[in-house]
Design a protein around this motif. Sequence first.
Motif: not given
Length: 428
Positions: A381-386, A304-312, A224-227, A210-218
């Motif tokens: 720097n949150p990871l904005n990803f659905v 900065p690379v976005p940070a993925s906040l996760q949890g149990w 949509a990993f390519g690019g 994502i930091a390098q501009g990839a979409r990941v999902l269409a």
Amino acid sequence: MSIRRRKLLAMTAGLGGMLATPAVVRGQAGTTIELWTFLDPNGRGVRAELLKEILTQFERDNAGVSVRANIIQWTEISPQLLRAARAGNVPDVVMLYSPFMAQHVQAGSLLPIDDYMRGWSQARRDDTVVLPMAKDRQGRTYALPWELRVFGLLYRLDLLRQANLEPPRTLDDMARVAGALQRPGLQGLGFSFHTATSTGPIEFVMPQMIAQGARVLADDGSAAFGGAGTERVLQYMHDLVHRHRVLSLDTALMPSDDVQNLAIGGQIAMLSNGSHRLTTVQERSQPGAQWSFMPFPSPDAARPVPASLQGWTLAIPRRARNPQVSWKLIEHWTSAAVQKAQAVRAGYLPTVRSVAADREFASGLNAQFRLPEIVEYVARNPLNFVWPENSDALNEGIGRMVQQVIGNRSPIREAIAAGERAYNDLRR
């Protein structure tokens, strides 16, 4: 954490006082609730010890109520719950890792908890973190996190100081510093891309994509990993193994716990892992080892690379036998007192915002681990990803792509296509 530090905390605060909550279940004598957990409350280590104390205190506060822990491998909890929901044989409370939440929200396997939360004061609701993936499109909440973590780079602070090196800020720095630290018996980097036991593909590789501009999902949810961005990330991963030689292929394909054990044994200088593992790694390492933590280095220090906040999280399955008592356990576990105890003793990122500002959280080992700085970094720097409904399929698809490249089994573009096919097949 040293035995001395544990005793000091117990003397100054008193665990019973820290874990006590005013919420008491009445009229529930003889009730046993079943908890699905990946942690064994009778196991060793600070995380297991804390779980036992939390459950014991809950049972003391609620006479006649007991909690039966059913220990399940963490990767199996989500699929087992889906099967149990179809069969109608569910636990009362279940731990679910946040990237897997969307699948259960969509499947309807969980009970909304909004009605229970309305019994809280507005101050408590505002103080409690609710992860976006625990909500449905109508805004209903299905789970609360009992701990939070950020994945980043654990590094041997003592080794960096001895070599007069600074923690790496960029990916190029990481390869250089790892090379400078590496020597016989000490590997510069430890990463695991064993997809059955590691979330490294979605916690390290995907944010870099994502930091390098990839979409990941269409837009339709397909891969949509390519690019060019993904190609650069995969080339970097290949170079770590084959050009810089700071990450061995054997290590990269090991189960994540095995890689962690190499670091604990003094055989790895920098380790990709979550903030929740810091105390365990520090406690079990050899005398003199000092571990610290930082966000993953980025391609460019200015971005900065976005940070993925996760949890149990803790959730109540639909058709749970004792939902009211289940809620009381969740309420106890997510209270400010319990969250503070966890944050101070185990290095968990707290799920209660006020605890993150507490001076005790920012002291001792947590200061060495730089956890207060990590909290601020995530906020900036949150990871904005659905997240998709089938996040384990995403982890598998990206992981296969990485394995193909670092194992020299196919060229980068072919590996990307194979990873996309794997995700698209698994997500259905």
